[in-house]
Design an enzyme around this catalytic site. Sequence first.
Site, PDB file in Angstrom:
ATOM      1  CG  HIS A 102       2.653  -4.264   2.492  1.00  0.00           C
ATOM      2  ND1 HIS A 102       1.841  -4.343   3.603  1.00  0.00           N
ATOM      3  CD2 HIS A 102       2.377  -5.359   1.751  1.00  0.00           C
ATOM      4  CE1 HIS A 102       1.102  -5.438   3.541  1.00  0.00           C
ATOM      5  NE2 HIS A 102       1.407  -6.084   2.421  1.00  0.00           N
TER       6      HIS A 102
ATOM      7  CB  CYS B 205      -1.887  -5.842   1.432  1.00  0.00           C
ATOM      8  SG  CYS B 205      -1.494  -7.529   0.899  1.00  0.00           S
TER       9      CYS B 205
ATOM     10  CD  GLU C  17       2.449  -1.288   5.333  1.00  0.00           C
ATOM     11  OE1 GLU C  17       2.076  -2.473   5.477  1.00  0.00           O
ATOM     12  OE2 GLU C  17       2.202  -0.627   4.293  1.00  0.00           O
TER      13      GLU C  17
END
Length: 257
Positions: free
Chosen positions: A219, A97, A221
């Site tokens: 994202h 990002c 994660e």
Amino acid sequence: MVRNVRVMVLRAPGTNADRELAFAFELAGGIARLTHINELISGSQKLSDYQILALPGGFSYGDDLGAGKVQANEMRLRIFDDLKVFIDRGSLILGVCNGFQALIKTGILPGPPDPALPHVTLTNNDSGKFECRWIKLVAEPASDCVWTKDIERLEAPVAHGEGKLIAAPEMLSRLRPVFYYANSKWQPTSTYPANPNGSMNNIAGLTDDTGRVFALMPHPERFVHASQHPQWTRRHIDEPGQGLRLFENGVAAAKGI
């Protein structure tokens, strides 16, 4: 042979996804350290002590001059030579990002590293607003990116206002896409909202010529446990979350550095 892969998670004022990114790397077997960019600039922390550099999401320096722009300037003007040495020795870089935005505006991507302003950027979403939702990604079959080995599909959330990738015509054909925004049938799409920003060629992530420097807008994660997915009970999603494989790939690829 490095047994313990050390990961520098580089943060700056306004970064807000650093702990999530560090957690994902720890879960994948790496040893992550949250490092303020001033530590790198001052020399109190050195890239040479790490095998992976990870740039997390957020709003570095408030995105006051544009998403990732101030952090990119810091990196380009203060530590660019160190970054180039880091890449040349075969180390890995991941940008997520805001980290993607910084790598593009630093000149690290699309590569090779060039401190001149690139003919590629990430700009305002076509919708004109911040987009925050889960989306589908389909991998580029011909990609040799080490981070996405054996990953064909991925679901992950996006959270950005400036995620539209644009490139000059002569640069677009030179890009090395890794992920494309996909529709419900897992086909690359330019249709909103499956493509949340209107990126050219539906590109959600890029790698460089080495396949070791990689960045994406979504994202991963935020999907390392099944329970992070909003439909994990309805769809009986198995552990681990799909995003963890990406971090496991990165840690595995860095073990020989």
